[in-house]
Scaffold this motif. Structure first.
Motif, PDB file in Angstrom:
ATOM      1  N   LYS A  55     -35.849 -21.191   3.502  1.00 33.11           N
ATOM      2  CA  LYS A  55     -35.740 -21.666   2.123  1.00 33.11           C
ATOM      3  C   LYS A  55     -34.279 -21.682   1.670  1.00 33.11           C
ATOM      4  CE  LYS A  55     -40.197 -19.625   0.887  1.00 33.11           C
ATOM      5  NZ  LYS A  55     -40.831 -18.451   0.235  1.00 33.11           N
ATOM      6  N   HIS A  78     -43.496 -22.065   7.657  1.00 35.15           N
ATOM      7  CA  HIS A  78     -44.620 -21.438   6.959  1.00 35.15           C
ATOM      8  C   HIS A  78     -45.940 -22.072   7.398  1.00 35.15           C
ATOM      9  CE1 HIS A  78     -41.311 -20.708   3.906  1.00 35.15           C
ATOM     10  NE2 HIS A  78     -41.747 -19.494   4.137  1.00 35.15           N
ATOM     11  N   PRO A 100     -46.676 -15.208   2.073  1.00 37.04           N
ATOM     12  CA  PRO A 100     -45.401 -15.822   1.653  1.00 37.04           C
ATOM     13  C   PRO A 100     -44.881 -15.223   0.358  1.00 37.04           C
ATOM     14  CG  PRO A 100     -47.217 -17.194   0.963  1.00 37.04           C
ATOM     15  CD  PRO A 100     -47.833 -16.038   1.727  1.00 37.04           C
ATOM     16  N   ASP A 147     -50.086 -26.518  -1.217  1.00 37.81           N
ATOM     17  CA  ASP A 147     -49.694 -26.860   0.152  1.00 37.81           C
ATOM     18  C   ASP A 147     -50.717 -26.355   1.170  1.00 37.81           C
ATOM     19  OD1 ASP A 147     -47.401 -28.127  -0.685  1.00 37.81           O
ATOM     20  OD2 ASP A 147     -46.083 -26.402  -0.345  1.00 37.81           O
ATOM     21  N   ALA A 204     -49.112 -19.964   8.818  1.00 41.90           N
ATOM     22  CA  ALA A 204     -50.375 -19.989   8.084  1.00 41.90           C
ATOM     23  C   ALA A 204     -51.496 -20.580   8.943  1.00 41.90           C
ATOM     24  CB  ALA A 204     -50.212 -20.786   6.801  1.00 41.90           C
ATOM     25  N   TYR A 226     -40.234 -23.445  -1.887  1.00 38.91           N
ATOM     26  CA  TYR A 226     -41.355 -24.225  -1.376  1.00 38.91           C
ATOM     27  C   TYR A 226     -41.586 -23.951   0.108  1.00 38.91           C
ATOM     28  CZ  TYR A 226     -40.967 -26.765  -5.765  1.00 38.91           C
ATOM     29  OH  TYR A 226     -40.929 -27.089  -7.094  1.00 38.91           O
ATOM     30  N   LEU A 227     -42.840 -23.981   0.533  1.00 35.99           N
ATOM     31  CA  LEU A 227     -43.178 -23.772   1.936  1.00 35.99           C
ATOM     32  C   LEU A 227     -42.632 -24.905   2.792  1.00 35.99           C
ATOM     33  CD1 LEU A 227     -46.909 -22.553   1.801  1.00 35.99           C
ATOM     34  CD2 LEU A 227     -44.784 -21.215   1.620  1.00 35.99           C
ATOM     35  N   HIS A 228     -42.195 -24.564   4.021  1.00 32.74           N
ATOM     36  CA  HIS A 228     -41.709 -25.563   4.965  1.00 32.74           C
ATOM     37  C   HIS A 228     -42.538 -25.503   6.252  1.00 32.74           C
ATOM     38  CE1 HIS A 228     -39.813 -22.113   6.831  1.00 32.74           C
ATOM     39  NE2 HIS A 228     -38.999 -21.930   5.813  1.00 32.74           N
ATOM     40  N   GLY A 237     -39.386 -29.209   2.476  1.00 32.35           N
ATOM     41  CA  GLY A 237     -40.637 -28.592   2.082  1.00 32.35           C
ATOM     42  C   GLY A 237     -41.855 -29.425   2.438  1.00 32.35           C
ATOM     43  N   ILE A 260     -47.640 -23.052  -3.382  1.00 30.51           N
ATOM     44  CA  ILE A 260     -48.204 -22.439  -2.175  1.00 30.51           C
ATOM     45  C   ILE A 260     -49.687 -22.764  -2.079  1.00 30.51           C
ATOM     46  CG2 ILE A 260     -48.858 -20.227  -1.134  1.00 30.51           C
ATOM     47  CD1 ILE A 260     -46.143 -19.134  -2.142  1.00 30.51           C
TER      48      ILE A 260
END
Length: 290
Positions: free
Chosen positions: A263, A20, A10, A61, A24, A15-17, A269, A58
């Motif tokens: 994003k 992502h 990333p 999360d 991951a 912020y990761l959503h 997020g 990151i």
């Protein structure tokens, strides 16, 4: 035969959503099922948008999702020398040239050409580079460089394609139209792509292939929105004599309107979902992972 190596990479520019989370978790699941390694890479070549607090988020999360990864984490901002070396290789092959038009000038050139006929677009829908910087004399290039003018370094796509010939890749996932198996690459569809800028000795295309090679990534698992960009990556891998990984492009997580989560559109997020009391198990169910 060595175990496979997967990565999640990333950019700390937001912020990761859920999109992502899907990528991951899928990478980590595949690594675990195959007895392979799972790496985290921070793609932070853009200092104007990447911030330490997003990198911290990151880590938080991903840990909340139950993931762990091998250390140390590779941060692209710490490896500009390696990207610069790759760029110098391409330059030595006569495949790189500077273009000096601003974004406004490029837009004007495209508008002028479209008065005659539709101007070609790349697979993402962006207009191909319309300028003639590749034809500048060596003297004029040097004059502009010495003047301190901003520039982008572009790959001479026609020359690069002629050098390597036909390319393909092994696709274990599928493309936007269900493409799978052995895929014929078409890097020419992207025109003379930018591979570096005056202030940054790399681009996403260049850094991602260098990183994957140096980290020993054998399985590139990422969203379908990058399916046709693989054509450019395969070209750079061949030009730089880098190993070819296997690719697996996965479905995208979309919002209620059918748009890809992003994003830039303030997709909700993971940290906000966590604050609402959503569990990591519920995240898995929402994105369709057992």
């Amino acid at each position: 035969m060595p175990p496979p190596v997967f990565r999640f990479a990333p950019s700390p520019n937001g912020y990761l959503h859920l999109g992502h989370a899907f990528s991951a978790l899928l990478n980590a699941d595949l690594a675990r099922e195959s007895g392979g390694g799972f790496l985290l890479r921070i793609e932070d070549i853009d200092p104007a948008r990447c911030r330490p607090e997003f990198e911290t988020a990151i880590d938080e999360d991903l840990a909340w999702l139950g993931l762990s990864w091998e250390k140390p984490v590779r941060r692209q901002s710490e490896h500009f020398a390696e990207y610069r070396a790759a760029l110098e290789e391409l330059t030595a092959l006569g495949l790189v040239y500077p273009s000096f038009e601003s974004r406004t000038e490029v837009a004007r050139l495209i508008a002028e050409r479209e008065k005659e006929a539709p101007w070609p677009r790349d697979p993402d829908g962006a207009p191909l580079y319309p300028g003639s910087a590749r034809l500048l004399s060596a003297e004029e290039r040097q004059r502009l460089l010495k003047s301190g003018a901003p520039f982008a370094l572009r790959l001479d796509m026609a020359a690069a394609c002629a050098r390597v010939g036909k390319l393909c890749w092994t696709e274990r996932g599928e493309g936007p139209a269900g493409e799978a198996g052995t895929i014929t690459a078409d890097p020419a569809a992207w025109g003379d792509v930018i591979i570096a800028r005056k202030e940054t000795p790399t681009s996403y295309h260049l850094s991602v292939v260098v990183d994957d090679a140096l980290q020993g990534i054998t399985e590139v698992v990422r969203g379908q929105d990058l399916f046709w960009a693989t054509s450019v990556h395969r070209l750079l891998q061949e030009l730089l004599a880098l190993p070819q990984p296997t690719f697996r492009h996965h479905r995208l997580i979309r919002d209620a309107a059918g748009q890809k989560l992003s994003k830039s559109t303030d997709a909700t997020g993971l940290r906000e979902l966590r604050a609402r009391g959503v569990t990591a198990a519920e995240i898995r169910r929402r994105i369709g992972l057992a």
